[in-house]
Design a protein around this motif. Structure first.
Motif, PDB file in Angstrom:
ATOM      1  N   LEU A   1     -22.129  -1.181  17.570  1.00 19.19           N
ATOM      2  CA  LEU A   1     -21.940  -2.556  17.136  1.00 19.19           C
ATOM      3  C   LEU A   1     -22.377  -2.704  15.694  1.00 19.19           C
ATOM      4  O   LEU A   1     -23.444  -2.226  15.308  1.00 19.19           O
ATOM      5  CB  LEU A   1     -22.736  -3.506  18.032  1.00 19.19           C
ATOM      6  CG  LEU A   1     -22.315  -3.503  19.503  1.00 19.19           C
ATOM      7  CD1 LEU A   1     -23.403  -4.096  20.380  1.00 19.19           C
ATOM      8  CD2 LEU A   1     -21.005  -4.264  19.680  1.00 19.19           C
ATOM      9  N   SER A   2     -21.560  -3.378  14.896  1.00 19.42           N
ATOM     10  CA  SER A   2     -21.755  -3.479  13.456  1.00 19.42           C
ATOM     11  C   SER A   2     -21.734  -4.940  13.015  1.00 19.42           C
ATOM     12  O   SER A   2     -21.408  -5.823  13.809  1.00 19.42           O
ATOM     13  CB  SER A   2     -20.644  -2.700  12.734  1.00 19.42           C
ATOM     14  OG  SER A   2     -20.651  -1.343  13.120  1.00 19.42           O
ATOM     15  N   PRO A   3     -22.085  -5.207  11.751  1.00 19.31           N
ATOM     16  CA  PRO A   3     -22.062  -6.594  11.268  1.00 19.31           C
ATOM     17  C   PRO A   3     -20.730  -7.290  11.510  1.00 19.31           C
ATOM     18  O   PRO A   3     -19.667  -6.696  11.398  1.00 19.31           O
ATOM     19  CB  PRO A   3     -22.346  -6.433   9.769  1.00 19.31           C
ATOM     20  CG  PRO A   3     -23.210  -5.212   9.699  1.00 19.31           C
ATOM     21  CD  PRO A   3     -22.638  -4.286  10.732  1.00 19.31           C
ATOM     22  N   ARG A   4     -20.842  -8.568  11.874  1.00 16.95           N
ATOM     23  CA  ARG A   4     -19.731  -9.474  12.177  1.00 16.95           C
ATOM     24  C   ARG A   4     -19.122  -9.238  13.547  1.00 16.95           C
ATOM     25  O   ARG A   4     -18.103  -9.833  13.877  1.00 16.95           O
ATOM     26  CB  ARG A   4     -18.661  -9.431  11.077  1.00 16.95           C
ATOM     27  CG  ARG A   4     -19.119 -10.052   9.779  1.00 16.95           C
ATOM     28  CD  ARG A   4     -18.025 -10.057   8.728  1.00 16.95           C
ATOM     29  NE  ARG A   4     -17.718  -8.733   8.236  1.00 16.95           N
ATOM     30  CZ  ARG A   4     -18.447  -8.098   7.312  1.00 16.95           C
ATOM     31  NH1 ARG A   4     -19.517  -8.649   6.813  1.00 16.95           N
ATOM     32  NH2 ARG A   4     -18.097  -6.911   6.895  1.00 16.95           N
ATOM     33  N   GLN A   5     -19.724  -8.378  14.352  1.00 22.32           N
ATOM     34  CA  GLN A   5     -19.260  -8.211  15.728  1.00 22.32           C
ATOM     35  C   GLN A   5     -20.122  -9.042  16.674  1.00 22.32           C
ATOM     36  O   GLN A   5     -21.326  -9.213  16.461  1.00 22.32           O
ATOM     37  CB  GLN A   5     -19.327  -6.743  16.155  1.00 22.32           C
ATOM     38  CG  GLN A   5     -18.229  -5.879  15.575  1.00 22.32           C
ATOM     39  CD  GLN A   5     -18.240  -4.488  16.183  1.00 22.32           C
ATOM     40  OE1 GLN A   5     -18.947  -3.615  15.710  1.00 22.32           O
ATOM     41  NE2 GLN A   5     -17.462  -4.299  17.225  1.00 22.32           N
TER      42      GLN A   5
END
Length: 267
Positions: free
Chosen positions: A79-83
């Motif tokens: 999981l990464s930024p904006r998810q």
């Protein structure tokens, strides 16, 4: 971490799930929200926990994993930024199957389930967006399963690097990337051991495709010619490899100001 109501409303207005909704609906969600600053290695929720809300990644990376009875672990998602995550678990109204754990320091926006349900009652568009988020995640999981079944280890790494380069808007020449998650986590996500990942990196390097130095991964021109035929429009940050130097807004700098937060249980 304490964040003001106005700042929470501002953050929510920048998230696709809530962007453009009426101030009343955003206010309902904001009252059920909090910003969490978590260190590496913190479990957000574990398999067997009851869902308490949904989460939006503001910075950092997390892994979603499932475990076998003998202690084995399979990383199914990074999981990464904006998810966002936790959406399907919230609506399933059952215990979580997977565990989500930070692999770097992370800042999350957490929204309690009651706030989501109140917003859905007031604005049906919220429910449609939640369904869209779940459908997108389902499609992503199906693509990953197909890759696990039909691609070799080298093909998985090449495809992974090519997709990351395309998502960051680069499709030609030398591309400088930085590995932001531990290599053993990346290897687990791709379905093999760290030793196998190192061997594949070495083989690609010997073939003149990439150069790896610590966290720095350079895609060379030969890689671009073979696997990145056309430049792609910029669509956002890469999942686990990304270019450095992204600016952050004022509200984010305030929210991320604490080095470590603590999980707060919703009532």
């Amino acid at each position: 971490m304490h964040t003001s109501f106005d700042d929470l409303s501002l953050v929510l207005g920048e998230i696709a799930l809530f962007r453009g909704l009426s101030p009343v609906v955003v206010g309902e969600v904001a009252r059920a929200s909090q910003v969490l600053s978590l260190p590496k290695g913190r479990v957000v929720y574990a398999a067997g926990d009851r869902p308490r809300g949904i989460y939006h990644v503001m910075s950092g990376h997390l892994k979603t994993a499932v475990s076998s009875p003998d202690g084995g672990e399979k990383v199914i998602e990074i999981l990464s930024p904006r998810q966002a995550f936790g959406v399907a678990e919230l609506f399933a109204d059952a215990a979580c199957v997977s565990t989500v754990e930070t692999v770097t320091p992370v800042v999350l926006l957490a929204v309690g389930r009651e706030g989501i349900f109140r917003a859905m009652e007031q604005e049906p568009e919220v429910a449609r967006r939640m369904l869209s988020a779940m459908a997108e995640r389902q499609s992503s999981i199906e693509r990953d399963i197909a890759a696990d079944c039909f691609q070799s280890g080298t093909a998985k790494v090449v495809d992974y690097l090519a997709r990351l380069a395309a998502e960051s808007g680069h499709g030609a020449g030398r591309i400088e990337l930085e590995l932001e998650i531990p290599k053993h986590v990346l290897a687990a996500r791709l379905g093999f051991t760290p030793e196998t990942l190192s061997r594949i990196f070495r083989e690609l390097s010997d073939a003149g495709m990439i150069h790896v130095h610590g966290k720095q991964v350079t895609l060379l021109e030969a890689f671009s010619r073979q696997h990145l035929p056309c430049p792609a429009p910029r669509r956002g940050a890469a999942a686990a490899l990304r270019r450095t130097g992204q600016p952050a807004g004022n509200w984010f700098e305030r929210a991320a100001g604490s080095d470590e937060g603590r999980m707060v249980a919703w009532g």
